[in-house]
Scaffold this motif. Structure first.
Motif, short mmCIF file in Angstrom:
data_model
loop_
_atom_site.label_atom_id
_atom_site.label_comp_id
_atom_site.label_asym_id
_atom_site.label_seq_id
_atom_site.Cartn_x
_atom_site.Cartn_y
_atom_site.Cartn_z
N PRO A 601 -52.19 -78.57 -70.34
CA PRO A 601 -50.84 -78.71 -69.69
C PRO A 601 -50.71 -77.47 -68.78
CG PRO A 601 -50.69 -79.22 -72.01
CD PRO A 601 -52.13 -78.63 -71.79
N SER A 602 -49.94 -77.38 -67.87
CA SER A 602 -49.81 -76.21 -66.97
C SER A 602 -48.25 -76.52 -66.40
CB SER A 602 -50.93 -76.08 -66.07
OG SER A 602 -50.81 -77.15 -65.08
N ALA A 603 -47.85 -75.28 -65.80
CA ALA A 603 -46.40 -75.57 -65.10
C ALA A 603 -46.44 -74.55 -64.11
CB ALA A 603 -45.26 -75.44 -65.99
N LEU A 604 -45.92 -75.00 -62.84
CA LEU A 604 -45.67 -74.16 -61.82
C LEU A 604 -44.30 -73.38 -61.97
CD1 LEU A 604 -47.20 -76.07 -58.80
CD2 LEU A 604 -48.02 -74.01 -59.59
N VAL A 605 -44.23 -72.06 -61.82
CA VAL A 605 -42.80 -71.21 -62.24
C VAL A 605 -42.64 -70.30 -61.30
CG1 VAL A 605 -43.20 -71.84 -64.75
CG2 VAL A 605 -44.04 -69.82 -63.74
N ALA A 606 -41.40 -69.85 -61.22
CA ALA A 606 -40.95 -68.78 -60.55
C ALA A 606 -41.52 -67.55 -61.05
CB ALA A 606 -39.56 -68.68 -60.36
N PRO A 607 -41.66 -66.34 -60.19
CA PRO A 607 -42.15 -65.18 -60.76
C PRO A 607 -41.41 -64.58 -62.01
CG PRO A 607 -42.18 -65.06 -58.28
CD PRO A 607 -41.38 -66.50 -58.77
#
Length: 876
Positions: A601-607
């Motif tokens: 599992p992975s997630a694209l996130v804000a800095p």
């Protein structure tokens, strides 16, 4: 002999006298008119008719009259027995209430769980010839599995390959569209479906028409068939046909309304609109790279095995065209075979087994109470038999009493089931109810099931006490002085109670293991500060946000507005969790390990996502804007240990697929990362990847960190979104704690229902234990009185009765633990870091049940010491 006599005309003497009388009267009349006696006799017999036929008619009339008399006699007896049973119930209201409540709890619990299991697993799908419907899926990577869904560019090829075996295809995909007609915008759930699906599936329309082929043509006006629920939200206007529903995708004209009670697709739950799936694989002008379902109907005479052979041939062709490491796979399965996932199915099976055990406990308890009562009525039965009552007549009396109690229990159980379904609908996980094409209600099938159980219980309640009560020998029973039931009958009652205790202990132990697992799960640290964060899920896939800059502008403005609110400490976004399936984790310069995870599992996130959510870094740093283009990544300690062991992971590179993935550089390591709940069933190794606002596509989750209660931030978030774009709805708005709890719903559901059923079972078993001990004390009043008169202390008599109860309870507890150990293997996959044979749960529940047994024995023990010794001696 009798047949020959009937053939020759022999009949009942009364019949012969009647026939002879009619002939003689006619003969006398003719003689009086001047005929001679002989000719008058012949004429009378001739005019009377066929004597043999008349004899047969008279016999039939007599048989009918005899049957009617027997029926009247039987009905009279049944009515009398019913009146007697009602009077008996009124004379002993506590006993009647105990039996009816016991049976009602058992039947009500069984009916409730049956209604759930029937809706989720048993009832055939509500589609025409559902057994002939098959769904196709592909499995290009997953070892032994498949990836649900179908890439749109494969549909035509697959349809052609299967055309000899399958026809009448249905393609569908689920999505959302923002409804901007209402005062408050809402996100509508939409299913884009191939035209003609309603007629292929046999789903009825309440009004209007279904979707046609011309509706799916490129450039055709947008039309929709609305579901019953959305039709009612529109006001239930009969003139809804032709009405325009304004959405962010443009106006949509209503052309039909589905009939109520229909849910499609089988895994899609309730939807609001059916829209045509475009010829160019679009839904409301949105491109669909893949569809959710690809169904077809087997041609007449074609079996699924033959169609699977074509699927295997297609897999070979795909492997030849586009070789894959694990090989291609094409799976053809019945529609509805995945109505529930494996964990949900196991929970449903556990509930079914639990409620079956509870029903047995209720039946045994009811029968045991009636056996005790029948033993007390042996003298009554002896009196009845002494004055001429037959065994059949007495059996009918007891059977009527049992049927009356069983029917009353079934009625109570059905009422309880209808009421308890409201509770079930509130606590059942959405992942379970979402999978059901039927509403969770007590249907006619469930009512018939309850009536059938009531009938079985009624027979048991009538037959068993009848056998017990009629074991006496009339005058011998009347002459007996009493003082106790024979040892065999005592052993029977004791054995039944031990069985109740054993089954109840098994259920209580299973509930204890589930509770231990749940407590362990909720105590896991998910790796972020969920107590101070609110989360809003927003869909930015509409036409207003088709460009990256418009999405970025929306997120930037939303972040600015929220950060300006007092109490808000930070705002960040993520694009939700993605699952990288079939991965091969490879560390640069390191050999590839063989024990690869199934998913990552992975997630694209804000800095600034880590700072907002409170994730704790143990090494390195958080993201910067430069990491977006540089391929930075943040991993958890488990993933770092998997790739590099004890060495530092900072600055090292890894990738997910040696053949195609790009290298990523580790810039930080967090202590814990559980993106999808507290357990790690979707993968023990998880990671975060950096993103900028323009890279956001479709769904986005906005996390807002506050200094106080995050629930107070929910209306603030809603108002901020409305001020930026009044037509943009929020799909879900909740606290991070609520979102985290949602992942634990399945285990919480199991704990709640199994715990409730186990509690009912323990209550029934304690009632049974109390009843047996109380009856035993009543039979031994003389013995106990003599003991007291001869100097036995009241405390020792109390200990004797309590000891008898604890012996029964201990024996049942031991057998129950054995049963729990045997049943533990089947529920192992539902548990979290707790074994099915958890000693703490077993010992704890055993002690709890032992305490309950002590309480159940305490009242009869006190009653035993209340016996008057003088009265007992006078009786002797």
């Amino acid at each position: 002999m009798s047949r020959r006599r009937l053939r020759h005309g022999s009949s009942d003497p009364d019949h012969e006298d009647e026939i002879r009388h009619h002939i003689e009267v006619k003969t006398a009349f003719l003689v009086a008119q001047g005929r001679d006696p002989e000719s008058a006799r012949r004429e009378a017999e001739r005019s009377f008719g066929n004597v043999q036929r008349i004899r047969g008619e008279l016999r039939r009339v007599d048989r009918w009259a005899a049957r009617s008399a027997r029926l009247r006699e039987l009905l009279t007896a049944v009515v009398a027995d019913c009146r007697y049973a009602v009077r008996g119930a009124r004379r002993a209201p506590a006993f009647t209430l105990a039996v009816v409540s016991t049976i009602g709890l058992g039947i009500g619990s069984a009916t409730t769980v049956f209604a759930v299991v029937d809706a989720l697993l048993l009832r055939p799908l509500p589609y025409e010839e559902a057994s002939r419907l098959v769904e196709l899926n592909h499995g290009p990577w997953q070892r032994g599995g498949y990836t649900p869904g179908m890439p749109s560019d494969r549909i035509d090829r697959w349809r052609t390959a299967f055309s000899p075996a399958v026809d009448r295809w249905i393609t569908w995909s689920v999505g959302t569209v923002n409804h901007v007609d209402a005062e408050t915008s809402e996100a509508l759930r939409v299913v884009a479906v191939s035209p003609g699906a309603d007629s292929i599936l046999g789903i009825p329309l309440a009004m209007g028409r279904g979707l046609l082929a011309e509706d799916a043509a490129v450039g055709a006006p947008a039309v929709a068939v609305v579901t019953r629920g959305f039709y009612e939200r529109l006001g239930g206007d009969p003139g809804v046909l032709g009405r325009v529903v304004r959405t962010e995708a443009g106006p949509i004209t209503v052309v039909g309304v589905l009939a109520g009670g229909t849910r499609f697709p089988d895994r899609g739950g309730d939807v609001d609109l059916w829209v045509p799936l475009g010829e160019d694989h679009t839904m409301l002008d949105r491109s669909l790279p893949s569809v959710s379902g690809f169904w077809g109907r087997l041609r007449p005479g074609v079996e699924r095995a033959a169609a699977q052979e074509r699927a295997d041939d297609l897999a070979v062709a795909l492997q030849s065209d586009d070789p894959r490491t694990d090989g291609w796979g094409v799976v053809l399965e019945p529609v509805g075979s995945h109505r529930l996932a494996a964990d949900e199915k196991q929970v449903v099976r556990t509930l079914a087994a639990t409620v079956f055990a509870l029903f047995l406990i209720a039946c045994v308890n009811g029968v045991n109470l009636l056996i005790v009562r029948a033993g007390a009525r042996r003298r009554e039965v002896a009196v009845r038999r002494s004055i001429g009552a037959t065994r059949t007549r007495l059996g009918g009396l007891f059977l009527v009493e049992g049927v009356l109690l069983g029917v009353s229990g079934a009625a109570l159980g059905l009422t309880l089931a209808v009421g308890s379904m409201t509770l079930v609908r509130r606590i059942i996980p959405w992942t379970v109810s979402y999978s059901s094409p039927f509403d969770l209600v007590v249907t006619v099938r469930a009512a018939v099931f309850a009536v059938g159980l009531g009938g079985l219980v009624a027979v048991a309640l009538g037959v068993v006490p009848t056998v017990e009560a009629m074991r006496g020998r009339g005058l011998a029973t009347l002459a007996a002085r009493g003082g106790g039931a024979p040892p065999a009958r005592r052993r029977l009652r004791t054995g039944l109670v031990i069985g109740q205790v054993a089954l109840s202990m098994t259920l209580l132990a299973i509930a204890g293991v589930f509770l231990r697992s749940f407590v362990t799960l909720v105590g896991v640290d998910p790796g972020y500060d969920y107590r101070s964060v609110a989360v809003a899920s927003i869909d930015l896939s509409g036409p207003r946000y088709a460009e990256p800059r418009t999405r970025a502008a929306f997120l930037d403005e939303l972040e600015g507005r929220l950060e300006a609110v007092p109490g808000v400490e930070g705002v960040a976004y993520s694009t939700g969790v993605r699952f990288r399936s079939g991965v091969t984790l490879e560390a640069e310069g390191e050999p590839v390990r063989s024990d690869q995870p199934f998913r990552v599992p992975s997630a694209l996130v804000a800095p600034d996502y880590l700072a907002v959510t409170g994730m704790q870094l143990v090494a390195g740093r958080g993201f910067t804007e430069a990491d977006v283009s540089a391929g930075g990544a943040i991993v958890d300690r488990d993933m770092a240990a998997f790739l590099w062991g004890d060495r530092t992971p900072l600055g090292r590179r890894f990738r997910l697929d040696p053949e195609s993935s790009e290298w990523m550089t580790v810039v930080g390591v967090v202590r814990e990362m559980r993106l999808i709940g507290r357990d790690d069933r979707e993968g023990p190794y998880q990671m975060l990847l950096p993103s900028d606002p323009e890279a956001v596509r479709g769904w986005v989750q906005v996390a807002v960190r506050v200094g106080g209660d995050p629930r107070l931030a929910l209306p603030v978030i809603r108002d901020a979104v409305r001020e930026i774009d009044p037509d943009q709805p929020i799909w879900r708005l909740r606290t991070a704690a609520d979102a985290l709890d949602e992942h634990d719903e399945l285990l919480r559901f199991a704990v709640t229902l199994v715990g409730m059923l186990a509690g009912i079972a323990v209550l029934l078993a304690s009632v049974g234990l109390y009843g047996v001990l109380s009856y035993s004390v009543s039979l031994r009043r003389r013995e106990l009185g003599v003991r007291l008169a001869l100097g036995a202390g009241r405390r020792s008599v109390r200990r004797m009765v309590v000891g008898e109860g604890l012996l029964i309870a201990t024996t049942g507890i031991a057998l129950g633990i054995v049963g729990a150990l045997a049943a533990g293997r089947s529920m192992e996959r539902l548990l979290f870091e707790v074994t099915p044979h958890d000693p703490q749960a077993m010992v704890g529940t055993a002690l709890l049940f032992l305490f309950v047994g002590w309480l159940a024995a305490l009242v009869p023990a006190r009653r035993a010491t209340a016996v008057d010794p003088a009265e007992a001696l006078r009786a002797e």
